[in-house]
Design an enzyme around this catalytic site. Structure first.
Site, mmCIF file in Angstrom:
data_model
loop_
_atom_site.group_PDB
_atom_site.id
_atom_site.type_symbol
_atom_site.label_atom_id
_atom_site.label_comp_id
_atom_site.label_asym_id
_atom_site.label_seq_id
_atom_site.Cartn_x
_atom_site.Cartn_y
_atom_site.Cartn_z
ATOM 1 C CG ASP A 22 74.449 -10.170 -19.902
ATOM 2 O OD1 ASP A 22 74.216 -9.919 -20.624
ATOM 3 O OD2 ASP A 22 74.710 -10.270 -18.306
ATOM 4 C CG HIS A 55 70.503 -14.286 -12.897
ATOM 5 N ND1 HIS A 55 69.322 -13.415 -12.185
ATOM 6 C CD2 HIS A 55 71.138 -13.566 -13.701
ATOM 7 C CE1 HIS A 55 69.417 -12.265 -12.418
ATOM 8 N NE2 HIS A 55 70.765 -12.106 -13.415
ATOM 9 C CB ILE A 56 75.815 -17.233 -11.145
ATOM 10 C CG1 ILE A 56 74.916 -18.109 -8.955
ATOM 11 C CG2 ILE A 56 77.247 -16.868 -10.001
ATOM 12 C CD1 ILE A 56 75.380 -19.433 -8.971
ATOM 13 C CG HIS A 57 75.594 -11.719 -13.748
ATOM 14 N ND1 HIS A 57 75.811 -11.346 -15.048
ATOM 15 C CD2 HIS A 57 74.833 -11.511 -12.680
ATOM 16 C CE1 HIS A 57 74.085 -10.665 -14.767
ATOM 17 N NE2 HIS A 57 73.554 -10.593 -13.880
ATOM 18 C CG ASN A 80 73.134 -7.722 -9.400
ATOM 19 O OD1 ASN A 80 74.176 -7.545 -9.008
ATOM 20 N ND2 ASN A 80 73.299 -7.804 -10.809
#
Length: 106
Positions: free
Chosen positions: A32, A100-102, A87
């Site tokens: 990120d 997307h996955i954080h 989100n």
């Protein structure tokens, strides 16, 4: 690629640079650019799906693949624990409309 492709699709297509940590035929993992933890990775499917609301039964294997990848990524970053965040929708804090996955860990 259509004119409305997300920034993530542009990264996948190498039109925009990113710090790529992992890639396979189904997804790409990048650092990120605005990290919220020592380790902050984004796990992004190569299939452009705007939000979790847009998932279909055919996306089950893709999402399962990404979930199973999380512990491997955490271990590769020497994390003993981690949290994930997805989100969904503008009201859910989603800024890029490409699922997307954080993965976050310290």
């Amino acid at each position: 690629m259509n004119a409305e492709s997300s920034i993530f699709t542009k990264i996948i297509e190498r039109q925009i640079p990113a710090s790529i940590v992992y890639e396979d035929e189904k997804c790409i993992v990048i650092k990120d650019i605005n990290p919220k933890a020592r380790v902050h990775l984004l796990i992004i499917p190569k299939k452009e799906i705007p939000t979790l609301f847009d998932l279909t039964p055919e996306d089950r294997d893709l999402m399962g693949h990404m979930m199973l990848l999380l512990p491997q990524l955490a271990q590769s970053q020497n994390l003993e624990g981690f949290k994930i965040q997805i989100n969904t929708g503008e009201a859910g804090g989603q800024e890029v409309f490409h699922v997307h996955i954080h993965l976050l860990g310290n």
